[in-house]
Design a protein around this motif. Structure first.
Motif, PDB file in Angstrom:
ATOM      1  N   CYS A 169      70.028  23.413 102.874  1.00 33.85           N
ATOM      2  CA  CYS A 169      69.195  23.668 101.702  1.00 33.85           C
ATOM      3  C   CYS A 169      69.546  25.031 101.107  1.00 33.85           C
ATOM      4  CB  CYS A 169      67.706  23.656 102.063  1.00 33.85           C
ATOM      5  SG  CYS A 169      67.084  22.070 102.682  1.00 33.85           S
ATOM      6  N   VAL A 170      69.402  25.136  99.798  1.00 29.95           N
ATOM      7  CA  VAL A 170      69.623  26.393  99.083  1.00 29.95           C
ATOM      8  C   VAL A 170      68.386  26.678  98.242  1.00 29.95           C
ATOM      9  CG1 VAL A 170      71.043  27.621  97.405  1.00 29.95           C
ATOM     10  CG2 VAL A 170      72.127  26.027  99.012  1.00 29.95           C
ATOM     11  N   VAL A 171      67.834  27.877  98.404  1.00 31.64           N
ATOM     12  CA  VAL A 171      66.635  28.267  97.657  1.00 31.64           C
ATOM     13  C   VAL A 171      67.015  28.593  96.211  1.00 31.64           C
ATOM     14  CG1 VAL A 171      64.726  29.913  97.528  1.00 31.64           C
ATOM     15  CG2 VAL A 171      65.583  29.169  99.751  1.00 31.64           C
ATOM     16  N   ASN A 172      66.192  28.153  95.268  1.00 28.47           N
ATOM     17  CA  ASN A 172      66.417  28.468  93.859  1.00 28.47           C
ATOM     18  C   ASN A 172      66.395  29.974  93.619  1.00 28.47           C
ATOM     19  OD1 ASN A 172      66.315  25.698  93.616  1.00 28.47           O
ATOM     20  ND2 ASN A 172      64.313  25.647  92.617  1.00 28.47           N
ATOM     21  N   ALA A 173      67.083  30.407  92.601  1.00 26.59           N
ATOM     22  CA  ALA A 173      67.203  31.843  92.324  1.00 26.59           C
ATOM     23  C   ALA A 173      65.842  32.500  92.127  1.00 26.59           C
ATOM     24  CB  ALA A 173      68.092  32.065  91.106  1.00 26.59           C
ATOM     25  N   ASP A 174      64.891  31.787  91.522  1.00 24.32           N
ATOM     26  CA  ASP A 174      63.571  32.383  91.282  1.00 24.32           C
ATOM     27  C   ASP A 174      62.600  32.158  92.432  1.00 24.32           C
ATOM     28  OD1 ASP A 174      63.090  29.697  91.022  1.00 24.32           O
ATOM     29  OD2 ASP A 174      62.255  29.790  89.001  1.00 24.32           O
ATOM     30  N   GLY A 175      63.048  31.519  93.517  1.00 17.57           N
ATOM     31  CA  GLY A 175      62.202  31.324  94.677  1.00 17.57           C
ATOM     32  C   GLY A 175      61.108  30.292  94.515  1.00 17.57           C
ATOM     33  N   SER A 176      61.203  29.458  93.480  1.00 12.74           N
ATOM     34  CA  SER A 176      60.141  28.486  93.220  1.00 12.74           C
ATOM     35  C   SER A 176      60.451  27.107  93.782  1.00 12.74           C
ATOM     36  CB  SER A 176      59.905  28.362  91.712  1.00 12.74           C
ATOM     37  OG  SER A 176      61.064  27.837  91.077  1.00 12.74           O
ATOM     38  N   GLY A 177      61.575  26.970  94.478  1.00 16.47           N
ATOM     39  CA  GLY A 177      61.925  25.666  95.003  1.00 16.47           C
ATOM     40  C   GLY A 177      63.199  25.732  95.808  1.00 16.47           C
ATOM     41  N   VAL A 178      63.663  24.553  96.199  1.00 17.03           N
ATOM     42  CA  VAL A 178      64.841  24.458  97.056  1.00 17.03           C
ATOM     43  C   VAL A 178      65.586  23.180  96.709  1.00 17.03           C
ATOM     44  CG1 VAL A 178      63.652  23.226  98.926  1.00 17.03           C
ATOM     45  CG2 VAL A 178      65.588  24.690  99.462  1.00 17.03           C
ATOM     46  N   ARG A 179      66.902  23.204  96.844  1.00 14.70           N
ATOM     47  CA  ARG A 179      67.743  22.024  96.659  1.00 14.70           C
ATOM     48  C   ARG A 179      68.436  21.726  97.982  1.00 14.70           C
ATOM     49  NH1 ARG A 179      67.986  17.611  93.956  1.00 14.70           N
ATOM     50  NH2 ARG A 179      67.156  18.840  92.217  1.00 14.70           N
ATOM     51  N   CYS A 180      68.294  20.480  98.471  1.00 12.91           N
ATOM     52  CA  CYS A 180      68.821  20.101  99.779  1.00 12.91           C
ATOM     53  C   CYS A 180      69.766  18.916  99.651  1.00 12.91           C
ATOM     54  CB  CYS A 180      67.677  19.744 100.728  1.00 12.91           C
ATOM     55  SG  CYS A 180      66.446  21.049 100.958  1.00 12.91           S
ATOM     56  N   GLN A 181      70.648  18.779 100.639  1.00  7.87           N
ATOM     57  CA  GLN A 181      71.609  17.680 100.648  1.00  7.87           C
ATOM     58  C   GLN A 181      71.676  17.070 102.037  1.00  7.87           C
ATOM     59  OE1 GLN A 181      73.651  16.318  98.040  1.00  7.87           O
ATOM     60  NE2 GLN A 181      73.854  14.746  99.643  1.00  7.87           N
ATOM     61  N   ASP A 182      71.234  15.816 102.146  1.00  9.46           N
ATOM     62  CA  ASP A 182      71.351  15.058 103.385  1.00  9.46           C
ATOM     63  C   ASP A 182      72.703  14.356 103.361  1.00  9.46           C
ATOM     64  OD1 ASP A 182      71.095  13.515 105.612  1.00  9.46           O
ATOM     65  OD2 ASP A 182      69.368  12.355 104.921  1.00  9.46           O
ATOM     66  N   VAL A 183      73.606  14.746 104.259  1.00 13.51           N
ATOM     67  CA  VAL A 183      74.979  14.238 104.213  1.00 13.51           C
ATOM     68  C   VAL A 183      75.132  12.926 104.972  1.00 13.51           C
ATOM     69  CG1 VAL A 183      75.964  16.538 103.942  1.00 13.51           C
ATOM     70  CG2 VAL A 183      75.634  15.617 106.242  1.00 13.51           C
ATOM     71  N   SER A 184      74.076  12.444 105.613  1.00 13.13           N
ATOM     72  CA  SER A 184      74.173  11.154 106.293  1.00 13.13           C
ATOM     73  C   SER A 184      74.344  10.044 105.260  1.00 13.13           C
ATOM     74  CB  SER A 184      72.933  10.901 107.147  1.00 13.13           C
ATOM     75  OG  SER A 184      71.771  10.863 106.337  1.00 13.13           O
ATOM     76  N   CYS A 185      74.792   8.894 105.719  1.00  7.61           N
ATOM     77  CA  CYS A 185      75.089   7.788 104.799  1.00  7.61           C
ATOM     78  C   CYS A 185      73.887   7.496 103.909  1.00  7.61           C
ATOM     79  CB  CYS A 185      75.459   6.543 105.588  1.00  7.61           C
ATOM     80  SG  CYS A 185      75.771   5.097 104.547  1.00  7.61           S
ATOM     81  N   PRO A 186      74.041   7.588 102.583  1.00  4.33           N
ATOM     82  CA  PRO A 186      72.873   7.436 101.702  1.00  4.33           C
ATOM     83  C   PRO A 186      72.374   6.006 101.592  1.00  4.33           C
ATOM     84  CG  PRO A 186      74.872   7.697 100.404  1.00  4.33           C
ATOM     85  CD  PRO A 186      75.272   7.899 101.845  1.00  4.33           C
ATOM     86  N   TYR A 187      73.160   5.015 102.056  1.00  2.62           N
ATOM     87  CA  TYR A 187      72.770   3.620 101.831  1.00  2.62           C
ATOM     88  C   TYR A 187      72.276   2.920 103.093  1.00  2.62           C
ATOM     89  CZ  TYR A 187      75.406   4.603  97.617  1.00  2.62           C
ATOM     90  OH  TYR A 187      75.856   5.172  96.463  1.00  2.62           O
ATOM     91  N   LYS A 188      72.263   3.635 104.229  1.00  3.86           N
ATOM     92  CA  LYS A 188      71.764   2.987 105.432  1.00  3.86           C
ATOM     93  C   LYS A 188      70.238   2.988 105.431  1.00  3.86           C
ATOM     94  CE  LYS A 188      71.930   7.106 108.385  1.00  3.86           C
ATOM     95  NZ  LYS A 188      72.588   7.742 109.541  1.00  3.86           N
ATOM     96  N   GLU A 189      69.677   2.065 106.203  1.00  4.61           N
ATOM     97  CA  GLU A 189      68.222   1.970 106.270  1.00  4.61           C
ATOM     98  C   GLU A 189      67.638   3.238 106.889  1.00  4.61           C
ATOM     99  OE1 GLU A 189      64.783  -0.880 108.295  1.00  4.61           O
ATOM    100  OE2 GLU A 189      66.916  -1.308 108.574  1.00  4.61           O
TER     101      GLU A 189
END
Length: 323
Positions: free
Chosen positions: A169-189
């Motif tokens: 995860c990377v925190v937004n520059a203004d500290g009001s949120g975060v952007r995350c990336q789950d690298v596991s297969c996006p289409y599995k159950e």
């Protein structure tokens, strides 16, 4: 007489020791120590800290929040008494030159109830953190709002994971949120929840905010592009470019609504409301002035609806726009 004196001494020692709370001290991350206390008023905890093994035989002194302590604290290993919420950043320096060597940030967290004053609660159902994703590729964002009196508060640490896998995860520059990336297969159950913890600090106060969810529960399609009117009163639109393919597997359905001119798409005073799986809709109403609204939802997961797209109709004048 001796027995009485011994009883007085023992009672005094027990009373003095009871003035200092039993330590619940944990290391949250490098150079950060958290003191957990059940209440703020009257709490006192002794916190041991060290400048570091390389400085074991050096002549060092300590500062708190960049100011020298009175009385002075010296030596590689020290113990400080943290009263109530009055913790801070303790740094050690060479006595000869004042050179900075190391530091320990001490924060206080109310435990076990983690009483919160830093972030605003969005709603009892949603809690303090709102999370959303526009598809199933594993990228999601979460936002929060600080309370008026804690606008200076800052994000100290964000932890996200799914089962045994960490999520970056990377925190937004203004500290009001975060952007995350789950690298596991996006289409599995999805069998396991995503767990998110955001540590916020205001001065020496630390608060932890948690949220758990499946990605399918937060996927919100983007607004529908290319909304326009064609022959008669037939409105058409496209799937969002960011939505998954093939659309036979990642299907959307759409809610259409016609409201009176001057009303918003969220109005309950509507002329027409319906659902369709087509990307067009024939409006059959007598009024020549109205607002046509359309939004999308994953028809299988039934997650959040997209924001409305609308067309303002005034006889032959049609103005389509996003909200």
């Amino acid at each position: 007489m001796r027995l009485l004196l011994l009883w007085v001494l023992c009672t005094g020692l027990r009373f003095a020791s009871s003035m200092v709370d039993q330590p619940n001290i944990q290391s949250l991350m490098d150079n950060v120590v958290v003191v957990r206390v059940p209440y703020a008023h009257g709490s006192m905890v002794e916190v041991p800290m060290t400048c570091g093994d390389p400085y074991q035989h050096r002549d060092v002194f300590w500062k708190k929040n960049e100011e020298e302590l009175t009385p002075a604290l010296q030596g590689n290993q020290i113990t400080v008494l943290v009263k109530e919420m009055k913790a801070g950043n303790y740094s050690c320096h060479l006595r000869s030159s004042g050179e900075y060597l190391n530091h320990t940030l001490v924060l206080v967290q109310l435990d076990p109830d983690n009483r919160t004053v830093i972030l605003e609660e969005r709603s009892p159902e949603e809690g303090y953190i709102h999370c959303s994703a526009m598809n199933y590729k594993g990228s999601f964002g979460c936002t929060w709002r600080k309370t008026q009196h804690r606008s200076h508060a800052a994000v100290l640490l964000v932890k996200a994971s799914r089962y045994q896998d960490e999520i970056s995860c990377v925190v937004n520059a203004d500290g009001s949120g975060v952007r995350c990336q789950d690298v596991s297969c996006p289409y599995k159950e999805e069998k396991h929840l995503i767990h998110l913890t955001v540590y916020m600090h205001s001065y020496s106060r630390l608060e932890a905010y948690t949220k758990s969810f499946y990605l399918r529960d937060i996927v919100r399609p983007e607004q529908l592009p290319n909304l326009h009117i064609s022959s008669g009163q037939v409105f058409s639109w496209d799937y969002p470019d960011t939505w998954e393919k093939p659309r036979t597997f990642f299907g959307l359905h759409f809610q259409v609504k016609v409201v009176h001119s001057g009303q918003t798409c969220n109005s309950d005073n509507f002329i027409l409301k319906n659902h369709t799986e087509d990307t067009k809709y024939d409006v059959n109403v007598k009024s020549k002035k109205y607002v046509f609204c359309v939004r999308a939802q994953d028809k299988y997961a039934l997650g959040p609806w997209s924001h409305w797209s609308q067309c303002l109709v005034n006889k032959n004048n049609v103005n389509c726009q996003h909200l």
